[in-house]
Design a protein around this motif. Structure first.
Motif, PDB file in Angstrom:
ATOM      1  N   PRO A 170       0.992  -1.372   0.062  1.00  0.00           N
ATOM      2  CA  PRO A 170      -0.151   0.059   0.011  1.00  0.00           C
ATOM      3  C   PRO A 170       0.770   1.401   0.184  1.00  0.00           C
ATOM      4  O   PRO A 170       0.543   2.138  -0.851  1.00  0.00           O
ATOM      5  CB  PRO A 170      -0.741  -0.122   1.288  1.00  0.00           C
ATOM      6  N   TYR A 183      -6.406  -1.936  -5.191  1.00  0.00           N
ATOM      7  CA  TYR A 183      -6.375  -1.153  -3.880  1.00  0.00           C
ATOM      8  C   TYR A 183      -7.238   0.070  -3.967  1.00  0.00           C
ATOM      9  O   TYR A 183      -7.266   0.565  -5.343  1.00  0.00           O
ATOM     10  CB  TYR A 183      -5.023  -0.644  -3.247  1.00  0.00           C
ATOM     11  N   PHE A 219      -5.427   4.567   2.378  1.00  0.00           N
ATOM     12  CA  PHE A 219      -5.769   3.252   1.957  1.00  0.00           C
ATOM     13  C   PHE A 219      -7.046   2.614   2.595  1.00  0.00           C
ATOM     14  O   PHE A 219      -7.298   2.731   3.683  1.00  0.00           O
ATOM     15  CB  PHE A 219      -4.547   2.388   2.506  1.00  0.00           C
TER      16      PHE A 219
END
Length: 139
Positions: free
Chosen positions: A23, A69, A48
């Motif tokens: 991330p 993501y 995130f």
């Protein structure tokens, strides 16, 4: 209280084991992406969204890891949601490639005062004193 802290710590460890540094690496790539800078301005915040992200291993492609993501972003021009599809080569230092970006819910950042405007005060000249018999100076 201790149970909540222990659960949060365990969840953070599981999250780190599942995602590793991916991330953070993905976030750095997003911050430097010319398309996102053009659409959002310079990014001030990228959060995130682990609950809306997924990761899976793909043994058919030499053991690469793939995923999508989701980040909530706020830039100098706009804010919104970014979904990034990526692939990472195997190994601790495997290269990360962003395959596609999807921008959802982009809206301009509110430009204006943070407090409501106050009405303008009107100031009048004081009225001349009333003198019996008419205006001052007449006799």
């Amino acid at each position: 209280m201790l149970l909540a802290i222990a659960f949060w710590g365990l969840n953070s460890l599981q999250e780190a084991r599942l995602h590793g540094d991916t991330p953070e690496v993905c976030r750095i790539i997003l911050e430097q992406n010319p398309l996102l800078i053009k659409r959002f301005g310079h990014l001030r915040e990228e959060r995130f969204q682990a609950g809306e992200s997924c990761v899976f291993a793909d043994p058919a492609h030499r053991g690469c890891t793939e995923g999508v993501y989701t980040y909530a972003v706020c830039g100098s021009r706009a804010e919104g949601i970014i979904k990034a599809a990526w692939v990472r080569e195997p190994g601790a230092n495997g290269s990360l490639y962003i395959l596609s970006l999807q921008i959802l819910g982009q809206r301009p950042v509110g430009i204006g005062p943070s407090h409501p405007a106050t009405p303008v005060e009107r100031r009048f000249r004081p009225a001349p004193p009333l003198v019996p018999g008419g205006p001052v100076g007449e006799a």
